[in-house]
Design a protein around this motif. Sequence first.
Motif, PDB file in Angstrom:
ATOM      1  N   SER A 189       0.883  -1.170  -0.118  1.00 54.89           N
ATOM      2  CA  SER A 189      -0.090   0.086   0.127  1.00 54.89           C
ATOM      3  C   SER A 189       0.986   1.300   0.025  1.00 54.89           C
ATOM      4  O   SER A 189       1.985   1.422   0.869  1.00 54.89           O
ATOM      5  N   HIS A 191       0.762   5.772  -0.403  1.00 58.91           N
ATOM      6  CA  HIS A 191      -0.254   7.009  -0.449  1.00 58.91           C
ATOM      7  C   HIS A 191      -0.658   7.160  -1.784  1.00 58.91           C
ATOM      8  O   HIS A 191       0.085   6.973  -2.736  1.00 58.91           O
ATOM      9  N   GLN A 230      -3.582   4.321  -0.742  1.00 65.23           N
ATOM     10  CA  GLN A 230      -4.411   4.599   0.216  1.00 65.23           C
ATOM     11  C   GLN A 230      -4.501   5.933   0.667  1.00 65.23           C
ATOM     12  O   GLN A 230      -3.922   6.726  -0.081  1.00 65.23           O
ATOM     13  N   SER A 231      -5.428   6.413   1.429  1.00 61.56           N
ATOM     14  CA  SER A 231      -5.591   7.917   2.152  1.00 61.56           C
ATOM     15  C   SER A 231      -6.206   8.839   1.084  1.00 61.56           C
ATOM     16  O   SER A 231      -5.603   9.885   1.143  1.00 61.56           O
ATOM     17  N   SER A 242      -8.267   1.439  -4.603  1.00 59.17           N
ATOM     18  CA  SER A 242      -8.199   2.073  -2.970  1.00 59.17           C
ATOM     19  C   SER A 242      -7.807   0.885  -2.132  1.00 59.17           C
ATOM     20  O   SER A 242      -8.598  -0.212  -2.043  1.00 59.17           O
ATOM     21  N   THR A 243      -6.836   1.036  -1.053  1.00 61.47           N
ATOM     22  CA  THR A 243      -6.594   0.054  -0.215  1.00 61.47           C
ATOM     23  C   THR A 243      -7.909  -0.464   0.588  1.00 61.47           C
ATOM     24  O   THR A 243      -7.830  -1.555   0.835  1.00 61.47           O
ATOM     25  N   GLU A 244      -8.717   0.692   0.959  1.00 58.96           N
ATOM     26  CA  GLU A 244      -9.780   0.313   1.704  1.00 58.96           C
ATOM     27  C   GLU A 244     -10.562  -0.496   1.021  1.00 58.96           C
ATOM     28  O   GLU A 244     -11.230  -1.574   1.419  1.00 58.96           O
ATOM     29  N   GLU A 271      -0.361   7.408   8.996  1.00 57.84           N
ATOM     30  CA  GLU A 271      -1.034   6.283   8.091  1.00 57.84           C
ATOM     31  C   GLU A 271      -0.748   5.043   8.005  1.00 57.84           C
ATOM     32  O   GLU A 271      -1.302   3.955   7.788  1.00 57.84           O
ATOM     33  N   GLU A 275      -4.299   4.680  10.382  1.00 54.90           N
ATOM     34  CA  GLU A 275      -5.110   4.172   9.343  1.00 54.90           C
ATOM     35  C   GLU A 275      -5.117   2.897   8.938  1.00 54.90           C
ATOM     36  O   GLU A 275      -5.971   2.399   8.835  1.00 54.90           O
ATOM     37  N   ILE A 276      -3.955   2.159   9.098  1.00 55.86           N
ATOM     38  CA  ILE A 276      -3.609   0.955   8.681  1.00 55.86           C
ATOM     39  C   ILE A 276      -4.137  -0.050  10.056  1.00 55.86           C
ATOM     40  O   ILE A 276      -5.128  -1.074  10.139  1.00 55.86           O
ATOM     41  N   TYR A 280      -8.215   0.408   9.068  1.00 54.68           N
ATOM     42  CA  TYR A 280      -8.247  -0.667   8.175  1.00 54.68           C
ATOM     43  C   TYR A 280      -8.387  -1.876   9.028  1.00 54.68           C
ATOM     44  O   TYR A 280      -8.996  -3.023   8.428  1.00 54.68           O
TER      45      TYR A 280
END
Lengths: 355, 355
Positions: A189, A191, A230-231, A242-244, A271, A275-276, A280
């Motif tokens: 992943s 940015h 991501q992000s 997108s990672t999500e 991040e 975020e992860i 996530y």
Amino acid sequence: MLNLGGPRSVDEVGSYLERMFLDCELIPLPFQERLGRFIARRRTPKIQAKYARIGGGSPIYEWTKRQGEAMAQLLDQLSPETAPHKSYIAFRYAEPLTEEALMQMRADGVRRAVAFTQYPQWSCSTTGASLNELWRELIRLNLRDAFEWSVIDRWPAHQAFVEAMAKKVCEGLDQFAPAERSSVLLLFSAHSLPLSVIERGDAYPQEVAATVQAVMERLNFSNEFLLAYQSDIKPFKWLGPSTEQVIRNLGARKRKNVMVVPIAFTSDHIETLHEIDIEYAELAHEAGIANFKRAPALNDDPLFVRALAEIVAEHLRVGRLHSSQYKLRCPGCENAMCRSLLNPAKAALQARAVV
Amino acid sequence: MLNLGGPRSVDEVGSYLERMFLDCELIPLPFQERLGRFIARRRTPKIQAKYARIGGGSPIYEWTKRQGEAMAQLLDQLSPETAPHKSYIAFRYAEPLTEEALMQMRADGVRRAVAFTQYPQWSCSTTGASLNELWRELIRLNLRDAFEWSVIDRWPAHQAFVEAMAKKVCEGLDQFAPAERSSVLLLFSAHSLPLSVIERGDAYPQEVAATVQAVMERLNFSNEFLLAYQSDIKPFKWLGPSTEQVIRNLGARKRKNVMVVPIAFTSDHIETLHEIDIEYAELAHEAGIANFKRAPALNDDPLFVRALAEIVAEHLRVGRLHSSQYKLRCPGCENAMCRSLLNPAKAALQARAVV
């Protein structure tokens, strides 16, 4: 050592976000001054809450400091002819800012300087914005001739960096039961970037992909892998997948073992830690992924410190001013100051003539 | 040898386009049957005119035939224990279609078969669509158990392929005056994909970027380079930057020497002979690029033929059924038949158990 930086305390979040949203090289906005300040102010409480949850601030300063000190020490051994070496930190959106680094360098009597991006892959939004800030500050502070410069502007597939990354993937896989390890999906992943930056011709997706390929080759393609981004921030259109969304889809596909590998940052920061590891991870849990992990960041791993030192030592030995790509402005670029180099190092120019 | 194929004469353009626009794995359309036929019919005269201008048809059949024959001959030397080898062509949208290849294979008494994609980088739109067609045809023709299969599904950074590509870049650079050569910008160009395919998680952009990186490493980064994507069809949003727009921008930046390097196809076809050599060349001329050239396609270059033979020889020696990525369906995939493998080769399974 150029990087974006992060707020060291919850109190610094406001000024950090303000610098970020006022930077038209990162986030071009209409009415940048007013709209930038407005968005930064509005986002501050939400982002403060995130930093509060990861210990009250970003560890990126501490990691960069340790990396820099260990790197300089190793450099004295690897390249005694250019010793002594000293590292300085110039963050783009948090202290120590470029000005502070330059003032300290002058106070220390530095003459020869290497602008060393801490983003392995080039993007105009990251390394480009940091370098442009460097040249601007040198002019503003009347330090145009104070230092002789060369630039390490990218190192996406440097062998020592790739080796360090591969080690972190292996360490990350140790979090899974031995019988499960070969079934872990590696979700690299990075940015994301707005599609407008991609369409301008930014080298980032090509170089991120090159890192992923090199790491997988080093691992002898031990595991299935994907690359996602991501992000992204609405309402712009960003580079996917997108990672999500990928995490959601992997859950729907009944994937049980997933490990995210941050591939474009070298230290822990919001991040990775929020975020992860928090957002996530919750998402993965809801999506039904039984074992969702993250590969550790490079941080102060000795292999990574060695990679940093080797990258600089090679740069000094070959005597190059920059990579062969640095002077190539994006085909769609409208920023005339991009790819500058003030007061280029004469030693590098001479070495180039000899090579 | 799986590939998209091309019409060998102007008369075949209609049926070629019809097959293409009826393939929902390549171009998903609402009311596929009716809308596909309509679009194909409407585009036929325009595309016929293009084929007329490049000699009346696509040379992809001739090149693939030569590549295959030379490869099989070399394979008999490289891998005598699996000899004799014979190559068959299965095009997705032009003759010889998959059915013809399978019928000929049966008539020849073939038992062991390798489905060898001629697209170096994986995409569900190219290799995926060809393989799905193969499995469908095997079932339709009642040949489910006729052959034992393994798959070479991608080879984006195979060393022999990269070496052949680097050679073609050098040959291409010979078209420029010696004093100009180092200032030539290498514009790697791959066929684009709709963003919807990218967001599904298609591996294509990562693998194309990996090829570019490997070729540039092989060339020791002799020239500045960019990666762009060509041949998008409105009104969908496709992956950028667009080759066309990049050429325009390079002209505006006063770039004098530009060479396009087709990086995702291995033979000349309409995208090289017409789109690059005629359309983009005109565009480049208008944009003020003085010297606009293209690197030759791999075609029957002996180094490339050797690469093909080595890829197959290694595949047979290691005894793998497919790459480590083949069974990983895109996270956003909705096509349940993707990544099938009918009647897997027992020899490969045994070799795998031994390795």
